[in-house]
Scaffold this motif. Structure first.
Motif, PDB file in Angstrom:
ATOM      1  N   THR A 113      35.526  64.400  32.896  1.00 27.64           N
ATOM      2  CA  THR A 113      36.554  63.461  33.427  1.00 27.64           C
ATOM      3  C   THR A 113      36.682  62.156  32.808  1.00 27.64           C
ATOM      4  O   THR A 113      35.580  61.542  32.630  1.00 27.64           O
ATOM      5  CB  THR A 113      35.984  63.006  34.972  1.00 27.64           C
ATOM      6  OG1 THR A 113      36.012  64.241  35.928  1.00 27.64           O
ATOM      7  CG2 THR A 113      36.953  62.015  35.711  1.00 27.64           C
ATOM      8  N   VAL A 114      37.719  61.705  32.270  1.00 26.09           N
ATOM      9  CA  VAL A 114      38.313  60.571  31.815  1.00 26.09           C
ATOM     10  C   VAL A 114      38.506  59.313  32.791  1.00 26.09           C
ATOM     11  O   VAL A 114      39.368  59.503  33.325  1.00 26.09           O
ATOM     12  CB  VAL A 114      39.113  60.795  30.599  1.00 26.09           C
ATOM     13  CG1 VAL A 114      39.389  59.332  29.988  1.00 26.09           C
ATOM     14  CG2 VAL A 114      38.793  61.887  29.740  1.00 26.09           C
ATOM     15  N   GLY A 115      37.811  58.355  32.583  1.00 24.43           N
ATOM     16  CA  GLY A 115      37.903  57.324  33.675  1.00 24.43           C
ATOM     17  C   GLY A 115      39.182  56.628  33.477  1.00 24.43           C
ATOM     18  O   GLY A 115      39.839  56.325  32.347  1.00 24.43           O
ATOM     19  N   THR A 116      39.770  56.333  34.755  1.00 24.98           N
ATOM     20  CA  THR A 116      41.109  55.497  34.475  1.00 24.98           C
ATOM     21  C   THR A 116      41.179  54.033  34.508  1.00 24.98           C
ATOM     22  O   THR A 116      39.965  53.647  34.830  1.00 24.98           O
ATOM     23  CB  THR A 116      41.825  55.942  36.042  1.00 24.98           C
ATOM     24  OG1 THR A 116      41.086  55.850  37.060  1.00 24.98           O
ATOM     25  CG2 THR A 116      42.408  57.531  35.845  1.00 24.98           C
ATOM     26  N   ALA A 117      42.016  53.267  34.220  1.00 22.32           N
ATOM     27  CA  ALA A 117      42.113  51.712  34.161  1.00 22.32           C
ATOM     28  C   ALA A 117      42.159  51.298  35.718  1.00 22.32           C
ATOM     29  O   ALA A 117      42.695  51.772  36.414  1.00 22.32           O
ATOM     30  CB  ALA A 117      43.216  51.257  33.440  1.00 22.32           C
ATOM     31  N   GLY A 118      41.153  50.031  35.707  1.00 19.33           N
ATOM     32  CA  GLY A 118      41.268  49.472  36.931  1.00 19.33           C
ATOM     33  C   GLY A 118      42.477  48.445  37.070  1.00 19.33           C
ATOM     34  O   GLY A 118      42.827  48.006  36.200  1.00 19.33           O
ATOM     35  N   ALA A 119      43.100  48.210  38.035  1.00 19.38           N
ATOM     36  CA  ALA A 119      44.456  47.734  38.356  1.00 19.38           C
ATOM     37  C   ALA A 119      44.062  46.221  38.130  1.00 19.38           C
ATOM     38  O   ALA A 119      43.108  45.594  38.635  1.00 19.38           O
ATOM     39  CB  ALA A 119      44.907  48.097  39.620  1.00 19.38           C
ATOM     40  N   ARG A 123      47.998  37.634  43.430  1.00 23.79           N
ATOM     41  CA  ARG A 123      47.896  36.563  44.561  1.00 23.79           C
ATOM     42  C   ARG A 123      48.842  37.119  45.854  1.00 23.79           C
ATOM     43  O   ARG A 123      48.837  36.300  46.710  1.00 23.79           O
ATOM     44  CB  ARG A 123      48.556  35.069  44.232  1.00 23.79           C
ATOM     45  CG  ARG A 123      50.034  35.114  43.850  1.00 23.79           C
ATOM     46  CD  ARG A 123      50.388  33.723  43.516  1.00 23.79           C
ATOM     47  NE  ARG A 123      49.825  33.064  44.591  1.00 23.79           N
ATOM     48  CZ  ARG A 123      50.790  32.656  45.607  1.00 23.79           C
ATOM     49  NH1 ARG A 123      51.769  33.090  45.542  1.00 23.79           N
ATOM     50  NH2 ARG A 123      50.543  31.502  46.363  1.00 23.79           N
ATOM     51  N   ASN A 124      49.315  38.221  45.563  1.00 25.99           N
ATOM     52  CA  ASN A 124      50.386  38.744  46.644  1.00 25.99           C
ATOM     53  C   ASN A 124      49.549  39.908  47.160  1.00 25.99           C
ATOM     54  O   ASN A 124      49.412  40.917  46.610  1.00 25.99           O
ATOM     55  CB  ASN A 124      51.755  39.116  46.349  1.00 25.99           C
ATOM     56  CG  ASN A 124      52.514  37.571  45.789  1.00 25.99           C
ATOM     57  OD1 ASN A 124      52.450  36.694  46.618  1.00 25.99           O
ATOM     58  ND2 ASN A 124      53.172  37.740  44.661  1.00 25.99           N
ATOM     59  N   PRO A 125      49.488  39.912  48.650  1.00 23.58           N
ATOM     60  CA  PRO A 125      49.784  39.074  49.633  1.00 23.58           C
ATOM     61  C   PRO A 125      48.722  37.969  49.903  1.00 23.58           C
ATOM     62  O   PRO A 125      48.823  37.207  50.571  1.00 23.58           O
ATOM     63  CB  PRO A 125      49.697  40.145  50.848  1.00 23.58           C
ATOM     64  CG  PRO A 125      48.515  40.898  50.555  1.00 23.58           C
ATOM     65  CD  PRO A 125      48.674  41.302  49.091  1.00 23.58           C
ATOM     66  N   GLY A 126      47.660  38.111  48.839  1.00 20.20           N
ATOM     67  CA  GLY A 126      46.713  37.120  48.785  1.00 20.20           C
ATOM     68  C   GLY A 126      45.734  37.282  47.600  1.00 20.20           C
ATOM     69  O   GLY A 126      45.775  38.175  46.959  1.00 20.20           O
ATOM     70  N   TYR A 127      44.967  36.256  47.199  1.00 20.30           N
ATOM     71  CA  TYR A 127      44.367  36.473  46.063  1.00 20.30           C
ATOM     72  C   TYR A 127      43.237  37.442  46.267  1.00 20.30           C
ATOM     73  O   TYR A 127      42.522  37.538  47.268  1.00 20.30           O
ATOM     74  CB  TYR A 127      43.528  35.397  45.519  1.00 20.30           C
ATOM     75  CG  TYR A 127      44.469  34.313  45.210  1.00 20.30           C
ATOM     76  CD1 TYR A 127      45.191  33.970  43.954  1.00 20.30           C
ATOM     77  CD2 TYR A 127      44.658  33.107  46.047  1.00 20.30           C
ATOM     78  CE1 TYR A 127      46.076  33.035  43.690  1.00 20.30           C
ATOM     79  CE2 TYR A 127      45.631  32.122  45.685  1.00 20.30           C
ATOM     80  CZ  TYR A 127      46.177  32.234  44.538  1.00 20.30           C
ATOM     81  OH  TYR A 127      47.148  31.179  44.466  1.00 20.30           O
ATOM     82  N   VAL A 128      43.050  38.414  45.421  1.00 22.07           N
ATOM     83  CA  VAL A 128      42.073  39.811  45.520  1.00 22.07           C
ATOM     84  C   VAL A 128      41.360  39.983  44.195  1.00 22.07           C
ATOM     85  O   VAL A 128      41.867  39.627  42.957  1.00 22.07           O
ATOM     86  CB  VAL A 128      42.834  41.099  45.872  1.00 22.07           C
ATOM     87  CG1 VAL A 128      43.390  40.716  47.219  1.00 22.07           C
ATOM     88  CG2 VAL A 128      44.058  41.334  44.969  1.00 22.07           C
ATOM     89  N   ALA A 129      40.195  40.555  44.232  1.00 21.65           N
ATOM     90  CA  ALA A 129      39.738  40.900  43.122  1.00 21.65           C
ATOM     91  C   ALA A 129      40.174  41.972  42.176  1.00 21.65           C
ATOM     92  O   ALA A 129      41.129  42.907  42.863  1.00 21.65           O
ATOM     93  CB  ALA A 129      38.159  41.482  43.290  1.00 21.65           C
ATOM     94  N   GLY A 130      40.211  42.203  40.860  1.00 17.96           N
ATOM     95  CA  GLY A 130      40.835  43.386  40.277  1.00 17.96           C
ATOM     96  C   GLY A 130      40.129  44.466  40.797  1.00 17.96           C
ATOM     97  O   GLY A 130      38.761  44.546  41.170  1.00 17.96           O
ATOM     98  N   GLY A 131      40.940  45.378  40.449  1.00 15.32           N
ATOM     99  CA  GLY A 131      40.394  47.061  40.600  1.00 15.32           C
ATOM    100  C   GLY A 131      39.259  47.297  39.787  1.00 15.32           C
ATOM    101  O   GLY A 131      39.198  46.990  38.628  1.00 15.32           O
ATOM    102  N   ASP A 132      38.523  48.341  40.202  1.00 19.30           N
ATOM    103  CA  ASP A 132      37.420  48.791  39.421  1.00 19.30           C
ATOM    104  C   ASP A 132      38.028  49.732  38.624  1.00 19.30           C
ATOM    105  O   ASP A 132      38.826  50.642  38.893  1.00 19.30           O
ATOM    106  CB  ASP A 132      36.247  49.188  40.279  1.00 19.30           C
ATOM    107  CG  ASP A 132      35.559  48.114  41.072  1.00 19.30           C
ATOM    108  OD1 ASP A 132      35.393  46.995  40.589  1.00 19.30           O
ATOM    109  OD2 ASP A 132      34.870  48.691  42.083  1.00 19.30           O
ATOM    110  N   GLY A 133      37.176  50.050  37.407  1.00 23.80           N
ATOM    111  CA  GLY A 133      37.797  51.207  36.405  1.00 23.80           C
ATOM    112  C   GLY A 133      37.103  52.700  37.012  1.00 23.80           C
ATOM    113  O   GLY A 133      35.962  52.416  37.840  1.00 23.80           O
ATOM    114  N   GLY A 134      37.476  53.496  36.535  1.00 21.55           N
ATOM    115  CA  GLY A 134      37.225  54.875  36.842  1.00 21.55           C
ATOM    116  C   GLY A 134      35.879  55.487  36.062  1.00 21.55           C
ATOM    117  O   GLY A 134      36.095  55.057  35.007  1.00 21.55           O
ATOM    118  N   ASP A 135      35.092  56.108  36.639  1.00 19.96           N
ATOM    119  CA  ASP A 135      33.951  56.669  35.782  1.00 19.96           C
ATOM    120  C   ASP A 135      34.533  57.677  34.822  1.00 19.96           C
ATOM    121  O   ASP A 135      35.554  58.265  35.137  1.00 19.96           O
ATOM    122  CB  ASP A 135      33.032  57.408  36.932  1.00 19.96           C
ATOM    123  CG  ASP A 135      32.151  56.192  37.857  1.00 19.96           C
ATOM    124  OD1 ASP A 135      32.435  55.039  37.641  1.00 19.96           O
ATOM    125  OD2 ASP A 135      31.511  56.827  38.699  1.00 19.96           O
TER     126      ASP A 135
END
Length: 376
Positions: A113-119, A123-135
């Motif tokens: 399984t090749v890990g996917t990129a984290g998103a 700031r929309n709809p509010g500030y959020v943490a970046g997405g985690d990468g895939g294993d």
């Protein structure tokens, strides 16, 4: 050609101007043989190899020889990098593991399984943490599953820490007048490093310290700079993984086949926020090994995404036009180096094979997907 019996009970089929034609067919036709016997030989028309059944599995015969080399497999496994946070920290690089698999024995199959990129999230709809990468994962009968953990997403505005992962995401920018720093996410031991700290709110109205840099496989992420600069921390550096020796080296590792130093798994840069540098598009830098540079709010500069198939973390930015978009992480990669007497078949994976750069070996890079591969 004469076909005679010999005193040693060996059939003599010698001839000066003729040759022996053996059974031939595709891999599927080979696998349809219901009860193969040890010593059975055939020509595989798909791989253009002569195969022999050793009693439990089909193996290729070596050119100009009568023995099949052991199936030794070196690997590089890099997970997907984490995305940058909104107005905060850079994404952490994907976890990195490299070594040699134990002997596969009579079970030459692996599931990859090749890990996917984290998103990269803003700031929309509010500030959020970046997405985690895939294993990124290698598993199979007879081996302990190898899992490189996806990079942690960068923390975001209002004092949120980076997320943990193969390497941790950088800490977010604070909104508290206490000036507290906000920690980077933790890296996984043996795979990566922690993200850098993000800065807290300063007493100068409207100015915020820089976001932390994401951790890299080779170094921790740098902290966001303190009051007066408001510059995001640089991403942590990745590590060198070469299939050919670099200048001055005596041994080769697993990675690209260029022979030059090639880095993987650099962290993403943190976001820069200071109005005192609004006239220049000052950027924090992503770590060498595919990490994306951070953005600058006052320069209206977007962050860079991590480089695909390196596991680099994405840079952080404000997250909305015209103030710059957040960078996504880079996807992961799995690279296998194995004797060129073998071939791989399977579905569900995107790959490319280099069979010329390393004499006696193939180097196959799997760049996307999930699937089971079979060595023959």
């Amino acid at each position: 050609m004469a076909l005679t019996g010999a005193s040693t009970s060996v059939v003599d089929m010698s001839g000066d101007t003729t040759g022996l034609v053996i059974a031939k067919g595709t891999t599927a036709e080979r696998d349809a043989i219901s009860s193969p016997q040890a010593g059975m030989i055939r020509n595989n028309t798909e791989t253009d190899k002569v195969e022999v059944y050793n009693g439990t599995a089909w193996r290729n015969l070596v050119e100009a020889g009568n023995a099949v080399p052991p199936l030794t497999i070196e690997y590089l496994v890099v997970a997907g990098g984490g995305g940058g946070g909104g107005w905060g920290g850079g994404g952490g690089a994907g976890g990195l593991l490299t070594s040699t698999l134990p002997s596969l024995g009579n079970t030459p199959q692996l599931t990859l399984t090749v890990g996917t990129a984290g998103a990269g999230l803003g700031r929309n709809p509010g500030y959020v943490a970046g997405g985690d990468g895939g294993d990124s994962i290698i598993s199979g009968t007879g081996i302990t599953t190898i899992t490189a953990e996806g990079g942690g997403g960068g923390g975001y505005y209002n004092g949120y820490s980076g997320r943990s992962g193969g390497s941790g995401g950088g800490g977010g920018i604070g909104s508290s007048a206490s000036g507290s720093q906000y920690s980077g996410g933790a890296g996984t031991t043996g795979q990566g490093n922690n993200g850098g700290f993000g800065g807290g709110y300063t007493t100068t109205a409207g100015l915020y310290d820089g976001g932390g840099g994401g951790g890299g496989a080779g170094a921790v992420g740098n902290n966001g700079q303190a009051s007066g600069n408001y510059i995001g921390g640089n991403g942590g550096a990745g590590v060198i993984c070469n299939i050919l020796p670099a200048a001055g080296a005596t041994t080769a590792g697993v990675g690209e086949v260029s022979g030059a130093d090639v880095y993987y798994a650099g962290g993403g840069g943190g976001h820069t926020s200071g109005s005192n540098i609004q006239t220049v598009a000052y950027l924090s830098q992503g770590g060498i090994g595919g990490g994306g540079d951070g953005g600058n709010y006052y320069g209206n500069t977007s962050a860079q995404s991590g480089t695909n198939n390196t596991g680099g973390g994405g840079g952080s930015a404000y997250g909305a036009s015209p103030y710059g978009l957040v960078g996504a992480g880079g996807s992961g990669v799995i690279i296998l180096k194995y004797p060129d007497a073998y071939s791989i078949s399977g579905t569900g994976l995107t790959s490319a094979v280099d069979s010329t750069s390393v004499p006696g070996y193939k180097v196959e890079s799997f760049t996307a997907g999930t699937g089971t591969i079979t060595f023959s």
